[in-house]
Design an enzyme around this catalytic site. Structure first.
Site, mmCIF file in Angstrom:
data_model
loop_
_atom_site.group_PDB
_atom_site.id
_atom_site.type_symbol
_atom_site.label_atom_id
_atom_site.label_comp_id
_atom_site.label_asym_id
_atom_site.label_seq_id
_atom_site.Cartn_x
_atom_site.Cartn_y
_atom_site.Cartn_z
ATOM 1 N N GLU A 12 12.939 -12.016 -0.574
ATOM 2 C CA GLU A 12 12.292 -11.670 -1.720
ATOM 3 C C GLU A 12 13.054 -11.812 -2.928
ATOM 4 O O GLU A 12 12.646 -12.542 -4.068
ATOM 5 C CB GLU A 12 11.088 -10.454 -1.612
ATOM 6 C CG GLU A 12 10.168 -10.430 -0.712
ATOM 7 C CD GLU A 12 9.387 -9.094 -0.533
ATOM 8 O OE1 GLU A 12 8.213 -8.991 -0.156
ATOM 9 O OE2 GLU A 12 10.153 -8.042 -0.686
ATOM 10 N N GLY A 78 -0.239 -8.099 1.924
ATOM 11 C CA GLY A 78 -1.394 -8.264 3.109
ATOM 12 C C GLY A 78 -2.501 -8.586 2.414
ATOM 13 O O GLY A 78 -2.917 -7.519 1.532
ATOM 14 N N MET A 172 3.974 -2.273 0.759
ATOM 15 C CA MET A 172 4.803 -0.991 1.319
ATOM 16 C C MET A 172 5.668 -0.348 0.239
ATOM 17 O O MET A 172 6.559 0.344 0.565
ATOM 18 C CB MET A 172 5.535 -1.156 2.721
ATOM 19 C CG MET A 172 4.628 -1.688 3.712
ATOM 20 S SD MET A 172 5.316 -1.958 5.391
ATOM 21 C CE MET A 172 5.945 -0.263 5.896
ATOM 22 N N GLU A 173 5.665 -0.898 -0.844
ATOM 23 C CA GLU A 173 6.614 -0.455 -2.016
ATOM 24 C C GLU A 173 5.796 -0.260 -3.330
ATOM 25 O O GLU A 173 6.425 0.494 -4.382
ATOM 26 C CB GLU A 173 7.842 -1.366 -2.138
ATOM 27 C CG GLU A 173 8.647 -1.409 -1.049
ATOM 28 C CD GLU A 173 8.150 -2.688 0.064
ATOM 29 O OE1 GLU A 173 7.169 -3.314 -0.175
ATOM 30 O OE2 GLU A 173 8.382 -2.557 1.289
ATOM 31 N N ASP A 196 -0.332 -12.376 4.746
ATOM 32 C CA ASP A 196 -1.189 -12.209 5.869
ATOM 33 C C ASP A 196 -2.482 -11.410 5.317
ATOM 34 O O ASP A 196 -2.380 -11.170 4.157
ATOM 35 C CB ASP A 196 -0.637 -11.470 7.020
ATOM 36 C CG ASP A 196 -0.095 -10.002 6.350
ATOM 37 O OD1 ASP A 196 1.134 -10.132 5.883
ATOM 38 O OD2 ASP A 196 -0.934 -9.028 6.512
HETATM 39 N N1 ADE Z 1 3.486 -6.871 3.384
HETATM 40 C C1 ADE Z 1 2.785 -7.913 3.626
HETATM 41 N N2 ADE Z 1 1.839 -7.707 4.587
HETATM 42 C C2 ADE Z 1 1.712 -6.462 5.072
HETATM 43 C C3 ADE Z 1 0.827 -5.693 5.851
HETATM 44 N N3 ADE Z 1 -0.067 -6.352 6.600
HETATM 45 N N4 ADE Z 1 1.057 -4.309 5.806
HETATM 46 C C4 ADE Z 1 1.877 -3.720 4.905
HETATM 47 N N5 ADE Z 1 2.799 -4.376 4.138
HETATM 48 C C5 ADE Z 1 2.565 -5.708 3.993
#
Ligand code: ADE
Length: 230
Positions: A12, A78, A172-173, A196
């Site tokens: 990143e 995501g 996640m951050e 995703d």
């Molecule tokens: N970052 C990118 N895709 C993610 C996902 N499916 N869950 C958590 N963090 C992500």
């Protein structure tokens, strides 16, 4: 002015370091921080490692130790909102922690006493982001991002998160960085490109698209920096 540019994973921030070419590496608190001057402005770049704890540490360090006075986060997420496709960009307007749970004591998900379920991002940076997108001829969405210490890869959890937080994307951050910047009064901007859709195929999609989506996000964030220093 000193701008922090932060990601969670090496991929990143690599496109940003590549663009800068020259930078100084400083090791501090079990992490590497990269200092550079770009168009006369000081930048500090770092990836935190994945998750809320590491991102809290890195954001705090960039502000308190390195003296950054604004923070731009670049990375992948995501997608929850079906309008978000792989590679699409989303600017966070507000963020929450989907895995924060003291509902046993009658509180809503994402809430602890003296906190708030949502932390809002800086309105001026959002409007700068929209200007940049317009100038690039790029479609960009604004929305709610939710954060947790888990890679979400099943429909059931994704649907629960969508219903509970009305979130458009998850990662996640972001929310932990938001809590830090909000508490320390630092204007911040959280940008994510979709890698995703947090369903059963998420890990495969992430492996395939994480790097290309990270580049899309990093390029946009550098255009933001161009605009800020203009
Ligand atoms: N970052 C990118 N895709 C993610 C996902 N499916 N869950 C958590 N963090 C992500």
């Amino acid at each position: 002015m000193k701008i922090a540019i932060m990601g969670a994973m090496p991929e990143e921030v690599a496109p940003i370091l590549e663009k800068l070419g020259e930078y100084k590496t400083i090791e501090y608190a079990n992490n590497k921080y990269y200092e550079a001057t770009y168009k006369g402005v000081d930048l500090v770049i770092a990836y935190s490692k994945i998750g809320k704890v590491f991102s809290t540490l890195t954001a705090t360090t960039m502000i308190e130790h390195f003296g950054c006075d604004r923070l731009l986060f670049s990375g992948v997420a995501g997608g929850i909102n079906p309008t978000l496709k792989i590679g699409d960009l989303i600017i966070a307007t507000k963020l929450s922690q989907h895995d924060l749970d003291i509902t046993a004591f009658g509180h809503p998900f994402g809430f602890v006493p003296e906190g708030a379920v949502f932390v809002e991002t800086d309105k001026d940076l959002i409007s700068l982001g929209k200007t940049v997108a317009k100038e690039m001829g790029k479609d960009i969405q604004e929305g709610t991002i939710t954060t947790g210490d888990q890679f979400v890869h099943n429909e059931e959890r994704k649907n629960w998160i969508e219903e509970t937080f009305k979130a458009d994307a998850l990662e996640m951050e972001g929310a932990s960085v938001a809590v830090v910047c909000d508490a320390l009064n630092i204007p911040f901007f959280i940008l994510r490109a979709i890698s995703d859709t947090a369903d059963m195929d998420a890990s495969f999609s992430f492996d395939e698209f994480m790097e290309s989506s990270a580049i899309i996000s990093a390029e946009f964030v550098m255009k933001m920096v161009d605009k800020i220093v203009e």
